[in-house]
Design an enzyme around this catalytic site. Structure first.
Site, mmCIF file in Angstrom:
data_model
loop_
_atom_site.group_PDB
_atom_site.id
_atom_site.type_symbol
_atom_site.label_atom_id
_atom_site.label_comp_id
_atom_site.label_asym_id
_atom_site.label_seq_id
_atom_site.Cartn_x
_atom_site.Cartn_y
_atom_site.Cartn_z
ATOM 1 N N GLY A 247 43.919 26.525 41.167
ATOM 2 C CA GLY A 247 45.270 26.933 41.565
ATOM 3 C C GLY A 247 45.760 28.134 40.781
ATOM 4 O O GLY A 247 45.042 29.108 40.581
ATOM 5 N N GLY A 248 46.988 28.055 40.306
ATOM 6 C CA GLY A 248 47.572 29.165 39.559
ATOM 7 C C GLY A 248 46.781 29.526 38.318
ATOM 8 O O GLY A 248 46.659 30.702 37.962
ATOM 9 N N ARG B 50 42.597 17.600 35.374
ATOM 10 C CA ARG B 50 43.900 17.939 35.936
ATOM 11 C C ARG B 50 44.429 16.776 36.770
ATOM 12 O O ARG B 50 43.759 16.314 37.701
ATOM 13 C CB ARG B 50 43.781 19.187 36.800
ATOM 14 C CG ARG B 50 45.018 19.557 37.597
ATOM 15 C CD ARG B 50 46.125 20.090 36.745
ATOM 16 N NE ARG B 50 47.157 20.736 37.555
ATOM 17 C CZ ARG B 50 48.304 21.175 37.085
ATOM 18 N NH1 ARG B 50 48.585 21.033 35.792
ATOM 19 N NH2 ARG B 50 49.180 21.764 37.874
ATOM 20 N N SER C 253 22.629 52.505 51.908
ATOM 21 C CA SER C 253 21.625 51.799 52.693
ATOM 22 C C SER C 253 20.627 52.771 53.328
ATOM 23 O O SER C 253 19.462 52.435 53.534
ATOM 24 C CB SER C 253 22.301 50.971 53.784
ATOM 25 O OG SER C 253 23.158 49.991 53.220
ATOM 26 N N ILE D 286 40.611 25.593 43.461
ATOM 27 C CA ILE D 286 40.716 24.294 42.808
ATOM 28 C C ILE D 286 41.588 24.376 41.556
ATOM 29 O O ILE D 286 42.381 23.483 41.267
ATOM 30 C CB ILE D 286 39.316 23.744 42.475
ATOM 31 C CG1 ILE D 286 38.606 23.297 43.766
ATOM 32 C CG2 ILE D 286 39.386 22.571 41.491
ATOM 33 C CD1 ILE D 286 37.149 22.927 43.584
ATOM 34 N N THR E 52 20.001 55.180 44.831
ATOM 35 C CA THR E 52 21.239 55.428 45.569
ATOM 36 C C THR E 52 21.863 56.770 45.214
ATOM 37 O O THR E 52 21.828 57.211 44.064
ATOM 38 C CB THR E 52 22.255 54.307 45.273
ATOM 39 O OG1 THR E 52 21.672 53.057 45.645
ATOM 40 C CG2 THR E 52 23.543 54.507 46.039
ATOM 41 N N SER F 188 24.542 42.409 52.224
ATOM 42 C CA SER F 188 24.225 41.233 53.044
ATOM 43 C C SER F 188 23.825 41.647 54.458
ATOM 44 O O SER F 188 22.956 41.020 55.076
ATOM 45 C CB SER F 188 25.431 40.291 53.097
ATOM 46 O OG SER F 188 25.643 39.677 51.841
ATOM 47 N N GLU G 206 21.497 46.178 45.526
ATOM 48 C CA GLU G 206 20.096 46.002 45.958
ATOM 49 C C GLU G 206 19.998 45.573 47.424
ATOM 50 O O GLU G 206 19.187 44.738 47.812
ATOM 51 C CB GLU G 206 19.363 45.021 45.042
ATOM 52 C CG GLU G 206 19.219 45.563 43.622
ATOM 53 C CD GLU G 206 18.208 44.812 42.791
ATOM 54 O OE1 GLU G 206 17.193 44.345 43.341
ATOM 55 O OE2 GLU G 206 18.429 44.698 41.579
#
Length: 378
Positions: free
Chosen positions: A339-340, A268, A132, A337, A126, A366, A363
């Site tokens: 949360g904070g 939790r 690309s 899940i 690169t 997407s 590499e």
């Protein structure tokens, strides 16, 4: 295919877990906060045989298959994705390029040092204006007697500063010509070969990324890998296998984030019961578990093809594309899940969240993977 871990894979899992408790886990937060590249950890991984997983024993490597390699990357990524990334880049790209395309003398000269972790490897394709579009690279090599003179700059290079040896693909012909690029091995300390501008990154902060600079850098003809003009073709073949390693890296990130989220959801409590008992959370966990399983199946299908010497352009691209996108999704859901708490550095899911994004970029993005897949199926 037998998807159960065999003895070598079980050994690798146990070895990395024991190693990680002492050498990785206690320091992950510090490395990430201060962007420290723990090169001594990679050296120790070399002592364990993990810096030359695919290298034959005759060259100082472990001589394992892609199954063991995928397992090793995945387990390291669960502990710290940055370490998994560095190990994968060293093995798949730099060492892998020499292993696939070096002659016997070149393999004898460089592979033992790389496979044992004595030397750390980098790989340069690169550039600033050619991500690309690798065929448009500006870094050149011009023949000068028994040497080649390299000029230009490579960007986004793992181990650019600390690497002892770099495999670089540079232009020896016209821009855009797939046969106009050539691969060279350049050792650290070669006059005119330097590094600069270590990047301050969103994630993978303990894996070093910087520039390689060539200023009238004289490289012996003996350091040329394969034939003049074969560099781009070689690079694409190296990336076919390398994409399996990025898929394994993504798998480890997804598993790590999922494991934290699952455990947290059981502990939790809200409204008098664990949050895992609420359908909204349970369905997230179900999706995460299913997608991780699908990712793993794609990866080991690609690994099996690679082990059998088959072309893995399609399989590698599919595994890399799906696994990297799932790593991002899984890490995102894990943060949700928690949360904070998921938004704080007290829990590792925020680091998985940041680290996962690299897998959709490095590499081959997407989008590039979808182009590769489409070309193969059409």
């Amino acid at each position: 295919m037998d998807f159960n871990y065999h003895d070598n894979q079980k050994m690798i899992v146990d070895m990395i877990q024991q190693f990680g408790k002492k050498e990785i886990t206690p320091f992950v937060r510090e490395w990430d906060d201060h962007q420290i590249f723990p090169i001594e950890v990679l050296k120790k991984l070399g002592e364990l045989g993990l810096m030359g997983v695919l290298v034959p024993e005759e060259y100082g490597g472990a001589g394992f298959s892609y199954n063991e390699y995928v397992t090793a990357i995945e387990q390291l990524a669960i502990l710290d994705p940055s370490i998994g990334l560095s190990m994968a880049a060293h093995n798949s790209l730099c060492t892998g390029h020499i292993l696939q395309f070096g002659n016997k003398l070149q393999k004898e000269r460089w592979l033992p040092k790389l496979a044992t972790g004595e030397w750390i490897g980098a790989w340069g394709l690169t550039e600033h204006n050619t991500g690309s579009d690798a065929g448009g690279m500006a870094t050149t090599a011009i023949k000068d007697g028994d040497n080649w003179i390299l000029n230009g700059c490579k960007n986004f290079i793992t181990h650019a500063v600390s690497g002892d040896l770099s495999v670089v693909v540079v232009r020896t012909g016209e821009k855009g010509d797939s046969h106009g690029m050539t691969a060279f091995v350049v050792e650290k300390g070669t006059p005119g070969f330097t590094s600069a501008n270590k990047l301050d990154k969103l994630g993978m902060r303990a894996s070093e990324t910087a520039e390689l600079i060539f200023d009238n850098c004289k490289v012996p003809h003996a350091n040329l890998l394969g034939n003049v003009g074969d560099g781009f073709i070689q690079a694409m073949k190296v990336l076919d296998g390398g994409r399996i390693s990025i898929a394994a890296l993504a798998l480890g990130i997804a598993k790590g984030a999922y494991q934290v989220a699952l455990q947290y959801s059981k502990e939790r409590e809200q409204f008098g019961k664990p949050i895992s008992k609420f359908q909204a959370i349970a369905f997230k966990l179900a999706d995460m578990a299913t997608e991780i399983e699908a990712s793993e199946l794609l990866i080991y299908r690609a690994a099996e093809a690679k082990n059998n010497g088959k072309k893995v352009t399609l399989e590698g691209a599919m595994a890399k594309y799906y696994s990297s996108e799932i790593a991002v999704k899984t890490a995102n859901d894990a943060v949700q899940i928690l949360g904070g708490y998921g938004y704080t550095k007290d829990f590792s899911v925020e680091r998985y969240y940041r680290d996962a994004k690299l897998c959709t970029i490095g590499e081959g993005t997407s989008e590039i993977q979808k182009l590769v897949i489409a070309k193969q199926i059409i």
